[in-house]
Design a protein around this motif. Structure first.
Motif, mmCIF file in Angstrom:
data_model
loop_
_atom_site.group_PDB
_atom_site.id
_atom_site.type_symbol
_atom_site.label_atom_id
_atom_site.label_comp_id
_atom_site.label_asym_id
_atom_site.label_seq_id
_atom_site.Cartn_x
_atom_site.Cartn_y
_atom_site.Cartn_z
ATOM 1 N N GLN A 165 34.930 32.950 55.866
ATOM 2 C CA GLN A 165 35.668 34.092 56.463
ATOM 3 C C GLN A 165 36.447 33.452 57.535
ATOM 4 O O GLN A 165 35.803 33.829 58.806
ATOM 5 N N GLY A 182 44.827 36.962 49.515
ATOM 6 C CA GLY A 182 44.005 35.793 50.251
ATOM 7 C C GLY A 182 43.353 36.059 51.707
ATOM 8 O O GLY A 182 42.966 35.497 52.241
ATOM 9 N N GLN A 192 33.684 44.669 45.310
ATOM 10 C CA GLN A 192 33.627 43.289 46.346
ATOM 11 C C GLN A 192 32.393 42.396 45.651
ATOM 12 O O GLN A 192 31.531 43.091 45.092
ATOM 13 N N ARG A 245 33.118 29.771 48.326
ATOM 14 C CA ARG A 245 33.552 28.635 48.063
ATOM 15 C C ARG A 245 32.190 27.823 47.710
ATOM 16 O O ARG A 245 31.132 28.155 48.033
ATOM 17 N N TRP A 301 39.774 40.654 42.830
ATOM 18 C CA TRP A 301 38.960 39.729 42.787
ATOM 19 C C TRP A 301 38.885 38.628 41.603
ATOM 20 O O TRP A 301 38.737 39.249 40.687
ATOM 21 N N ARG A 313 38.081 34.680 45.018
ATOM 22 C CA ARG A 313 38.965 34.945 45.997
ATOM 23 C C ARG A 313 39.489 36.303 45.748
ATOM 24 O O ARG A 313 39.465 36.854 44.782
ATOM 25 N N HIS A 314 39.836 36.778 46.910
ATOM 26 C CA HIS A 314 40.702 38.150 46.709
ATOM 27 C C HIS A 314 42.221 37.762 46.639
ATOM 28 O O HIS A 314 42.763 36.857 46.999
ATOM 29 N N SER A 352 36.129 34.600 50.979
ATOM 30 C CA SER A 352 36.116 33.914 49.605
ATOM 31 C C SER A 352 34.679 33.080 49.736
ATOM 32 O O SER A 352 34.007 32.884 50.577
ATOM 33 N N ASP A 359 39.132 31.312 40.720
ATOM 34 C CA ASP A 359 40.194 30.452 40.518
ATOM 35 C C ASP A 359 39.969 29.480 39.398
ATOM 36 O O ASP A 359 38.873 28.921 39.204
ATOM 37 N N ASP A 363 36.541 28.954 42.569
ATOM 38 C CA ASP A 363 36.405 29.603 43.632
ATOM 39 C C ASP A 363 36.520 31.051 43.538
ATOM 40 O O ASP A 363 37.544 31.541 42.818
#
Length: 465
Positions: free
Chosen positions: A105, A78, A322, A84, A64, A74-75, A82, A67, A72
């Motif tokens: 999701q 993809g 996570q 956002r 993880w 994210r994993h 995520s 960005d 954001d």
């Protein structure tokens, strides 16, 4: 109205299904497993499924990352989900515009309960499942509880047991099958397929599974943090067995608001909602601050996004990290009920939540975390909240602390309450509220996006009374 809008026909559920469910609801002990045997089995499952869940900084999340351009979370694959940013403009409520993080999701999960007859009595195949966000580790879940990432094995883990019973079932064996939303304040357009499917004697209970009657499951709904959110929403989608005897005809004709009025009201609230939601970079969510180990609101309200490290020897994957959404404070989801014309009615509220796919869904009379409203003037407090908070025991029919989804939320609990008010309690209500009969709720639940996940829990609880 959308294609998923209900017709609310004046008829009872399928007679065979209703009869089997009624008999199963009456079987409160015995069958395949007694009440005492169940709790002994549950204790064994909790011992075997012990998890270690530890808060960790964001930099310790494996796979993880934030960005660098949008912020954001994210994993690397993809998949999964995520975090956002969401900008919201609403025509309702004391706050008309805000920004927030939201869980995105974009896949439909599978929630399914298998049912099978033993000695002529219908039993439900329930699973003891540990989730990293549960306050007590293991809770009772549906037979299948899986995201698409889970059952397509994106994580590289083991296969989901019993999934084949739900992927392409015999239509004649389907008792319930409907898409329903999750929390519209925390998810954007999140939906799950809620299913109940009848299976044959070839389906047996595995190590972490047990067969229980509907009466036993209903009794367990009165225990704090035992039946998880996913099981509760599937239970609510069962046809209401209490109308197999023909009482629905009286319920239908004696409703305070006729079916067409309810349909028109829901349509009007959706059509009149003046608002919009827009995904934005997480870094642009105003009022939110990111530290090394949490993304939180500047005023300490609402919720935070945190990271956890999880190890478990009994999950599809034995260890992972996570993000989780951690609410601030305990929620209240309360339903006021009263007798009108000899028929019980429940007071539902048309709620606009930013993550709903169809703008408005019906929620409980009161649904909030009171701490998030403490800074607002009395006029902006949720309607009926004071009525709920001042109740101690008089009229309280149900009062149980229940966890929200433990795979995405950390220690998220709500106090679910059903309160019977006096017969002089006003039947007139503000435009956002309507008195609805249990039969009308049952009809609405046959279709998608009409009752939110909190209301569905309270429908399941209402049927146990």
């Amino acid at each position: 109205m959308t294609a998923t809008s209900p017709v609310l026909p004046a008829r009872t559920p399928d007679s065979r299904a209703a009869s089997l469910l009624a008999e199963s609801a009456a079987a409160v002990d015995g069958g395949v497993m007694t009440h005492r045997e169940f709790f002994r089995w549950l204790d064994e499952r909790r011992e075997e499924q012990a998890q270690r869940v530890e808060r960790v900084p964001f930099e310790a999340l494996r796979g993880w990352d934030f960005d660098p351009r949008t912020g954001d979370l994210r994993h690397a694959t993809g998949g999964f989900f995520s975090i956002r940013g969401l900008r919201v403009r609403s025509g309702f409520g004391p706050v008309r515009e805000w920004s927030q993080p939201v869980i995105l999701q974009p896949e439909i999960g599978m929630l399914g309960i298998a049912v099978r007859e033993f000695g002529g009595v219908l039993h439900l195949l329930m699973q003891a499942k540990s989730e990293p966000g549960n306050v007590n580790g293991v809770q009772l879940s549906p037979t299948v509880q899986a995201t698409k990432s889970n059952y397509t094995r994106l994580h590289g883990g083991s296969a989901v047991p019993y999934l084949d019973s739900f992927r392409v079932p015999d239509p004649r064996k389907v008792v319930a099958d409907v898409l329903q939303s999750e929390q519209g304040s925390w998810f954007l357009h999140k939906r799950n397929r809620n299913m109940v499917v009848e299976v044959g004697p070839e389906v047996e209970a595995g190590r972490d599974f047990c067969w229980l009657t509907l009466g036993q499951v209903n009794a367990l709904l009165h225990h704090d943090n035992l039946v998880n959110m996913d099981a509760r929403t599937v239970l609510s989608c069962l046809p209401d067995w209490r109308y197999a005897s023909g009482d629905s005809a009286r319920d239908h004709t004696s409703a305070l608001h006729k079916d067409l009025e309810i349909r028109s009201w829901i349509t009007r609230r959706r059509a009149e909602h003046d608002g919009a939601v827009e995904l934005i970079p997480l870094k642009d969510a105003e009022g939110w601050r990111r530290s090394g180990d949490a993304l939180s609101h500047a005023r300490g309200l609402f919720f935070s996004i945190v990271g956890v490290d999880v190890s478990s020897g009994r999950r599809e994957v034995p260890a992972w990290t996570q993000p989780l959404l951690q609410p601030h404070g305990t929620g209240i989801a309360a339903l006021l009920v009263r007798n009108i014309g000899g028929v019980r009615h429940a007071l539902l509220r048309a709620r606009a939540e930013p993550g709903f796919l169809d703008v408005v869904e019906l929620g409980p009379t009161v649904q909030c975390a009171p701490e998030n409203y403490a800074h607002l003037p009395p006029a902006d407090q949720p309607p009926y909240l004071e009525e709920v908070l001042r109740r101690r025991s008089a009229g309280v029919l149900y009062d149980t602390a229940l966890s929200e989804e433990g795979g995405r939320f950390r220690n998220a609990q709500s106090r679910y309450m059903i309160i019977e008010v006096e017969e002089d309690f006003p039947t007139s209500a503000a435009e956002d509220f309507r008195w609805v009969t249990p039969w009308q709720l049952d009809a609405l639940l046959k279709y998608s996006h009409h009752l939110n996940v909190q209301a569905r829990t309270l429908v399941a609880a209402l049927r146990t009374l």
